[in-house]
Structures are given as structure tokens and as C-alpha cells.
Design a protein around this motif. Structure first.
Motif, PDB file in Angstrom:
ATOM      1  N   GLY A   1     -30.295 -38.621  34.575  1.00 19.23           N
ATOM      2  CA  GLY A   1     -29.500 -38.837  35.778  1.00 19.23           C
ATOM      3  C   GLY A   1     -28.599 -40.056  35.673  1.00 19.23           C
ATOM      4  N   ILE A   2     -29.132 -41.136  35.127  1.00 20.02           N
ATOM      5  CA  ILE A   2     -28.330 -42.352  34.959  1.00 20.02           C
ATOM      6  C   ILE A   2     -27.180 -42.104  33.990  1.00 20.02           C
ATOM      7  CG2 ILE A   2     -28.398 -44.693  34.023  1.00 20.02           C
ATOM      8  CD1 ILE A   2     -31.249 -44.885  35.234  1.00 20.02           C
ATOM      9  N   LEU A   3     -27.460 -41.404  32.899  1.00 22.66           N
ATOM     10  CA  LEU A   3     -26.390 -41.097  31.949  1.00 22.66           C
ATOM     11  C   LEU A   3     -25.348 -40.155  32.557  1.00 22.66           C
ATOM     12  CD1 LEU A   3     -28.346 -40.702  28.592  1.00 22.66           C
ATOM     13  CD2 LEU A   3     -26.705 -42.477  29.198  1.00 22.66           C
ATOM     14  N   ALA A   4     -25.788 -39.231  33.402  1.00 23.61           N
ATOM     15  CA  ALA A   4     -24.842 -38.318  34.049  1.00 23.61           C
ATOM     16  C   ALA A   4     -23.942 -39.074  35.018  1.00 23.61           C
ATOM     17  CB  ALA A   4     -25.599 -37.212  34.771  1.00 23.61           C
TER      18      ALA A   4
ATOM     19  N   ILE B   1     -18.609 -41.534  36.203  1.00 21.87           N
ATOM     20  CA  ILE B   1     -17.820 -42.703  36.586  1.00 21.87           C
ATOM     21  C   ILE B   1     -16.778 -43.040  35.524  1.00 21.87           C
ATOM     22  CG2 ILE B   1     -17.949 -45.204  36.991  1.00 21.87           C
ATOM     23  CD1 ILE B   1     -20.632 -44.682  38.376  1.00 21.87           C
ATOM     24  N   THR B   2     -17.173 -42.991  34.247  1.00 23.90           N
ATOM     25  CA  THR B   2     -16.271 -43.415  33.179  1.00 23.90           C
ATOM     26  C   THR B   2     -15.462 -42.276  32.568  1.00 23.90           C
ATOM     27  OG1 THR B   2     -17.985 -43.162  31.503  1.00 23.90           O
ATOM     28  CG2 THR B   2     -17.787 -45.319  32.565  1.00 23.90           C
ATOM     29  N   ASN B   3     -15.685 -41.047  33.013  1.00 25.03           N
ATOM     30  CA  ASN B   3     -15.021 -39.874  32.438  1.00 25.03           C
ATOM     31  C   ASN B   3     -15.279 -39.757  30.937  1.00 25.03           C
ATOM     32  OD1 ASN B   3     -13.900 -38.096  34.159  1.00 25.03           O
ATOM     33  ND2 ASN B   3     -11.850 -38.967  34.105  1.00 25.03           N
ATOM     34  N   ASN B   4     -16.474 -40.102  30.516  1.00 29.48           N
ATOM     35  CA  ASN B   4     -16.873 -40.062  29.120  1.00 29.48           C
ATOM     36  C   ASN B   4     -17.746 -38.830  28.900  1.00 29.48           C
ATOM     37  OD1 ASN B   4     -17.577 -40.583  26.523  1.00 29.48           O
ATOM     38  ND2 ASN B   4     -18.751 -42.428  26.956  1.00 29.48           N
ATOM     39  N   ASN B   5     -17.197 -37.822  28.224  1.00 25.72           N
ATOM     40  CA  ASN B   5     -17.940 -36.584  28.005  1.00 25.72           C
ATOM     41  C   ASN B   5     -18.757 -36.591  26.722  1.00 25.72           C
ATOM     42  OD1 ASN B   5     -17.013 -35.428  30.366  1.00 25.72           O
ATOM     43  ND2 ASN B   5     -15.184 -34.619  29.369  1.00 25.72           N
TER      44      ASN B   5
END
Length: 76
Positions: A14-17, A22-26
Motif C-alpha cells: 500500500g505504501i509503495l502504491a 504521488i510520483t507517477n513512477n510506474n
């Protein structure tokens, strides 16, 4: 013990999601799928102890799909 592991794996995912949103890092998506797969394995083990075979098979299949996504993302 299994309940604590399930909560830890789910919280990490959840934290990574949230970080990914937030950062738009896929690039963190395979890691998220890996932690969700681990959470599904732990849930499958708890249901296996309760002798609920149908939900156990479904949870292990879902975890397998998550690990397939992780492995395929390394080769793609």
C-alpha cells in the motif's frame, strides 16, 4: 504470526502504491505485485489451516499470477 506477516506485506504494498501514485513512477509496480503475492500466499496458508480448499486454491492462483507479473517484468 501469519496475521502479522499479512499486515506487513499489505502495508508495504500500500505504501509503495501511494508513492507510485504521488510520483507517477510506474517502475515500482512489479515490486507492489510481489508484495501482494506474498500477502496472498500468507492468506492462502491461513485459509488452508481452516480447511477451506476452494478459497485456498484461488488465493494461491492469485499469488502465482502476481509472481508471474514480477518475473515477466524482469524479462520484458
Amino acid at each position: 504470526m501469519l496475521k502479522i506477516l499479512r499486515i506487513i506485506f499489505s502495508l508495504i504494498a500500500g505504501i509503495l502504491a501511494i508513492y507510485s501514485l504521488i510520483t507517477n513512477n510506474n517502475e515500482t509496480m512489479p515490486i507492489i505485485c510481489g508484495f501482494l503475492g506474498l500477502a496472498f500466499i500468507v492468506m492462502g496458508l491461513t485459509e488452508w489451516k481452516k480447511d477451506k480448499k476452494a478459497i485456498t486454491i484461488l488465493l494461491f492462483a492469485t499469488a502465482g499470477f502476481g509472481f508471474y507479473v514480477v518475473v515477466s517484468s524482469f524479462f520484458y
